[in-house]
Write an enzyme that holds these catalytic residues in place. Structure first.
Site, PDB file in Angstrom:
ATOM      1  N   ARG A   1       3.818  -0.286  -4.894  1.00 61.00           N
ATOM      2  CA  ARG A   1       3.559  -0.792  -3.538  1.00 61.00           C
ATOM      3  C   ARG A   1       2.203  -1.477  -3.414  1.00 61.00           C
ATOM      4  NH1 ARG A   1       6.928   1.603   0.519  1.00 61.00           N
ATOM      5  NH2 ARG A   1       5.439   0.723   1.975  1.00 61.00           N
TER       6      ARG A   1
ATOM      7  N   LYS B   1       5.380  -4.710  -4.087  1.00 67.53           N
ATOM      8  CA  LYS B   1       6.840  -4.691  -4.015  1.00 67.53           C
ATOM      9  C   LYS B   1       7.354  -4.954  -2.604  1.00 67.53           C
ATOM     10  CE  LYS B   1      10.926  -4.021  -5.713  1.00 67.53           C
ATOM     11  NZ  LYS B   1      11.436  -5.178  -6.495  1.00 67.53           N
TER      12      LYS B   1
ATOM     13  N   CYS C   1       0.855  -1.186   0.000  1.00 68.69           N
ATOM     14  CA  CYS C   1       0.000   0.000   0.000  1.00 68.69           C
ATOM     15  C   CYS C   1       0.899   1.247   0.000  1.00 68.69           C
ATOM     16  CB  CYS C   1      -0.946   0.098   1.195  1.00 68.69           C
ATOM     17  SG  CYS C   1      -2.136  -1.247   1.268  1.00 68.69           S
TER      18      CYS C   1
ATOM     19  N   HIS D   1      12.304 -38.221  -7.667  1.00 68.20           N
ATOM     20  CA  HIS D   1      11.723 -38.682  -6.403  1.00 68.20           C
ATOM     21  C   HIS D   1      10.268 -38.242  -6.240  1.00 68.20           C
ATOM     22  CE1 HIS D   1      15.473 -40.351  -4.991  1.00 68.20           C
ATOM     23  NE2 HIS D   1      16.083 -39.225  -5.360  1.00 68.20           N
TER      24      HIS D   1
ATOM     25  N   TRP E   1      -3.001  -2.596  -1.689  1.00 74.32           N
ATOM     26  CA  TRP E   1      -2.746  -4.025  -1.879  1.00 74.32           C
ATOM     27  C   TRP E   1      -3.647  -4.710  -0.875  1.00 74.32           C
ATOM     28  CZ3 TRP E   1      -1.004  -8.263   0.986  1.00 74.32           C
ATOM     29  CH2 TRP E   1      -0.653  -9.375   0.222  1.00 74.32           C
TER      30      TRP E   1
ATOM     31  N   ASN F   1      -1.668   1.906   5.762  1.00 73.50           N
ATOM     32  CA  ASN F   1      -0.798   0.849   5.241  1.00 73.50           C
ATOM     33  C   ASN F   1      -0.529  -0.077   6.425  1.00 73.50           C
ATOM     34  OD1 ASN F   1       1.224  -0.670   4.125  1.00 73.50           O
ATOM     35  ND2 ASN F   1       2.713   1.003   3.984  1.00 73.50           N
ATOM     36  N   GLY F   2      -0.797  -1.377   6.268  1.00 77.86           N
ATOM     37  CA  GLY F   2      -0.559  -2.306   7.378  1.00 77.86           C
ATOM     38  C   GLY F   2      -1.838  -3.009   7.780  1.00 77.86           C
TER      39      GLY F   2
ATOM     40  N   LYS G   1      10.413 -16.240 -10.594  1.00 75.47           N
ATOM     41  CA  LYS G   1      10.193 -15.141 -11.533  1.00 75.47           C
ATOM     42  C   LYS G   1       9.130 -15.524 -12.551  1.00 75.47           C
ATOM     43  CE  LYS G   1      11.823 -12.607  -9.716  1.00 75.47           C
ATOM     44  NZ  LYS G   1      12.915 -12.334  -8.806  1.00 75.47           N
TER      45      LYS G   1
ATOM     46  N   GLU H   1       5.561 -15.679 -10.882  1.00 72.83           N
ATOM     47  CA  GLU H   1       4.983 -14.402 -10.458  1.00 72.83           C
ATOM     48  C   GLU H   1       4.639 -13.486 -11.637  1.00 72.83           C
ATOM     49  OE1 GLU H   1       9.089 -12.323  -8.692  1.00 72.83           O
ATOM     50  OE2 GLU H   1       7.188 -11.957  -7.694  1.00 72.83           O
TER      51      GLU H   1
ATOM     52  N   GLU I   1      15.049 -19.383  -8.302  1.00 79.76           N
ATOM     53  CA  GLU I   1      14.813 -17.977  -8.654  1.00 79.76           C
ATOM     54  C   GLU I   1      14.101 -17.893 -10.017  1.00 79.76           C
ATOM     55  OE1 GLU I   1      14.723 -15.030  -7.654  1.00 79.76           O
ATOM     56  OE2 GLU I   1      15.399 -13.641  -9.200  1.00 79.76           O
TER      57      GLU I   1
HETATM   58  O1  M6R Z   1      12.345  -6.689  -0.032  1.00 79.87           O
HETATM   59  P1  M6R Z   1      12.707  -8.112   0.225  1.00 79.87           P
HETATM   60  O2  M6R Z   1      13.931  -8.551  -0.477  1.00 79.87           O
HETATM   61  O3  M6R Z   1      12.735  -8.458   1.675  1.00 79.87           O
HETATM   62  O4  M6R Z   1      11.485  -8.934  -0.407  1.00 79.87           O
HETATM   63  C1  M6R Z   1      11.392 -10.322  -0.291  1.00 79.87           C
HETATM   64  C2  M6R Z   1      10.366 -10.870  -1.241  1.00 79.87           C
HETATM   65  O5  M6R Z   1       9.104 -10.361  -0.955  1.00 79.87           O
HETATM   66  C3  M6R Z   1      10.718 -10.558  -2.708  1.00 79.87           C
HETATM   67  O6  M6R Z   1      11.982 -11.007  -3.036  1.00 79.87           O
HETATM   68  C4  M6R Z   1       9.680 -11.227  -3.640  1.00 79.87           C
HETATM   69  O7  M6R Z   1       9.802 -12.608  -3.573  1.00 79.87           O
HETATM   70  C5  M6R Z   1       9.856 -10.709  -5.075  1.00 79.87           C
HETATM   71  N1  M6R Z   1       8.544 -10.414  -5.623  1.00 79.87           N
HETATM   72  C6  M6R Z   1      10.508 -11.681  -5.978  1.00 79.87           C
HETATM   73  O8  M6R Z   1      10.622 -11.217  -7.277  1.00 79.87           O
END
Ligand code: M6R
Length: 594
Positions: free
Chosen positions: A28, A589, A2, A484, A76, A100-101, A465, A468, A461
């Site tokens: 955000r 984010k 947010c 397995h 969000w 926010n929160g 990616k 998401e 990773e």
């Molecule tokens: O800001 P941070 O690195 O603590 O965030 C951790 C995760 O929320 C962040 O890496 C998330 O998995 C990303 N969307 C990955 O692309």
């Protein structure tokens, strides 16, 4: 998670700054957005819409937004679906709240307010705050005290800004657990409260970050003034620092998306990280290392484990922050706890850090945002040099994290940094190959990413990616593990991205790829130039595509160009599928809720 912007002004032209800051804050949260302002007619007005700020602007186009005070919010969703009714600001009897929160005790508060005759229109926790403030005002308490009383009743983590029709000269904010930044415009005509410095990038030269429990009270008389009160309600001062967020940082600079811009910045980030790195790990003091993080940052930790254990011969445990903090972790003074976070605001990571500190141990933070909560609460900070990352999918920050971790355990003179940088540039120049591969992958039902050794965290990773951004189910596995269980899923509609640079794991990984092919699975092999002339018979198989990446002279450095490759692959798959890569659905984010 947010975004909040608010302004108190000596002039009435507040619309532009609200909308342009909300656009910058979209990263955000972007489920819905809204603004509320007290117009020159002295009335509180509100506009909200689901979706982007463009939708909000369309919804507001009939209004002439003129007033001295206003708040804006990008959401969000946590409590309540993505609907206009659930969008912020929430209002009650002239009070408007952006938040926010999470208000953890909102159910109890809501029950009490319902008993007192207040009705609710949304499913949110936030609406409770607006009603609570209004209820105090109804009892004859002034706005400022009503806000203070209401905040003392709510539990959880939050950043909240409030305005009130009956006190249009007051802008109030409070920070507890979620970040909050404040500042004056250069001409002192505007005062802002926002959820981060990105929102203020073009608005203020100097920014002040509030501390835990701080209230901010801004007032408009002939001039604008503000004071900060600490959690005991005593006036305090907080240092103001130059706002390092520039327009260049928050614009796409010719790229179609922020994510593509950020992937293309990876070589620059490698050079900068190398040039600026000046940290050492005291290996005589530390017998083991615990790395604690979430998401992509957690994968950076997993990759570092391979490097650190090999280079320093000390044990490295890598932990998911949200799990770590709710068990009873065994800690000791000779374990170095390193918390990795791009944003420095991830509440799971921050809470885990607080747990370690509460046991009396020192903590190290590897963060990209120096002013963040994690950076401020850590005993020692390693700053990553990725620059501001706006794309919700973390890319260049991951590169900065892994290079920083590599540099922590390696003599800088042994790093072939120019070769690493050049190889990443070469991968960027191969973009067309990833577009072709993405075209094939985009129609698959599900994806596996497999690799061995350091290529395993790269596979994780890559899968993160991909899922998401493209919403295709994608799982990362150690290549040796696929047989397995997961191989049961493999058929002609399943693609596997095999990450197999020519290194000591190559042949074993190729055998695992064969097992997939034998079950009609399709393969994209990401390998390196050195493997070009080897004979492994499936190269001619119609179910296999190969991309040959630069072969680095030191295999330890190989992950860098593999990482850029999987970033480009996920990016182009999402683009071809027509998705908004910078704002993938359901995400935000910086994740400041548990
Ligand atoms: O800001 P941070 O690195 O603590 O965030 C951790 C995760 O929320 C962040 O890496 C998330 O998995 C990303 N969307 C990955 O692309």
């Amino acid at each position: 998670m947010c975004g909040i912007i608010s302004v108190l002004s000596l002039k009435t032209k507040i619309a532009n700054c609200l909308f342009s800051s909300l656009e910058r804050l979209e990263y955000r949260g972007y489920d819905s957005a809204g603004i509320a302002y007290i117009g020159i007619d002295a009335k509180l007005h509100r506009v909200r819409s689901i979706g982007t700020i463009d939708n909000l602007k369309r919804a507001a186009r009939e209004l002439s937004i003129e007033g001295y005070i206003g708040v804006g919010h990008t959401r969000w969703a946590t409590h309540g679906k993505v609907t206009e009714v659930n969008a912020h600001p929430h209002i009650c009897k002239g009070v408007a709240i952006v938040h926010n929160g999470i208000v953890e005790n909102y159910q109890e508060l809501k029950k009490e307010l319902l008993k007192s005759g207040y009705t609710f229109e949304s499913e949110t926790d936030t609406e409770v705050i607006a009603k609570l403030v209004a209820s105090y005002i109804d009892n004859g308490i002034d706005f400022q005290s009503a806000f203070k009383h209401a905040i003392s009743e709510i539990s959880g983590t939050f950043a909240i800004v409030a305005i009130y029709e009956g006190a249009p000269h007051l802008l109030l904010g409070v920070k507890k657990g979620s970040p909050m930044a404040i500042g004056f415009s250069k001409d002192n005509q505007n005062f802002y409260i926002a959820s981060d410095a990105v929102a203020l990038s073009t608005l203020v030269e100097n920014v002040t970050y509030l501390e835990e429990g701080d209230f901010v009270i801004a007032e408009k008389r002939d001039t604008l003034t503000y004071k900060v009160l600490d959690n005991l309600w005593s006036e305090t001062s907080r240092k103001s620092v130059p706002n390092r967020v520039s327009l260049h940082d928050v614009e796409k600079n010719g790229y179609e998306t922020f994510m593509l811009k950020e992937i293309f910045e990876e070589p620059k980030v490698i050079r900068l990280t190398f040039d600026k790195f000046e940290y050492n790990l005291n290996t005589s003091k530390h017998k083991s290392i615990s790395i604690i993080a979430c998401g992509t940052s957690y994968y950076a930790g997993l990759l570092a484990k391979y490097w650190v254990e090999e280079a320093l011969k000390i044990r490295v445990d890598v932990e998911i922050a949200s799990e770590f903090r709710y068990r009873d972790p065994l800690l000791s003074a000779d374990t170095a706890c390193i918390f990795i976070s791009q944003s420095g605001e991830t509440i799971d990571t921050l809470s885990a850090l607080r747990l370690v500190k509460s046991r009396g141990y020192k903590v190290i933070a590897l963060v990209n945002v120096e002013s963040s909560s994690i950076a401020r609460e850590a005993d020692f900070v390693i700053k990553t040099e990725a620059g501001i990352e706006i794309g919700v999918a973390s890319t260049k920050a991951f590169v900065a994290q892994i290079l920083s971790m590599l540099m922590l355990c390696t003599d800088r003179n042994s790093l072939a940094i120019t070769e690493i940088e050049t190889s990443v540039r070469t991968v960027l120049n191969m973009e067309k190959k990833f577009i072709d591969a993405a075209r094939k992958i985009m129609s698959s039902n599900s994806l596996f990413y497999i690799g061995r050794g350091p290529s395993y965290p790269v596979a994780l990773e890559g899968a993160l990616k991909m899922k998401e951004l493209s919403y295709i189910p994608a799982e990362g596995y150690p290549a040796g593990e696929i047989k397995h269980g997961p191989i049961a899923i493999v058929d002609e509609d399943v693609y596997t991205v095999v990450i197999a640079p020519l290194d000591k794991y190559f042949e074993k990984t190729i055998s695992n790829a064969q097992e997939i092919l034998a079950r009609n699975g399709k393969i994209l092999l990401l390998t390196t130039e050195g493997a070009k002339n080897l004979s492994y018979d499936f190269r001619e198989n119609e179910n296999v595509d190969c991309i040959f990446l630069p072969q680095l002279s030191n295999p330890v450095h190989q992950p860098f160009c593999l990482v850029t490759a999987i970033h480009l692959l996920a990016y182009h798959t999402s683009k071809l599928m027509g998705y908004d890569v910078d704002k993938p659905r359901n995400l935000a984010k910086s994740v400041t809720v548990e």
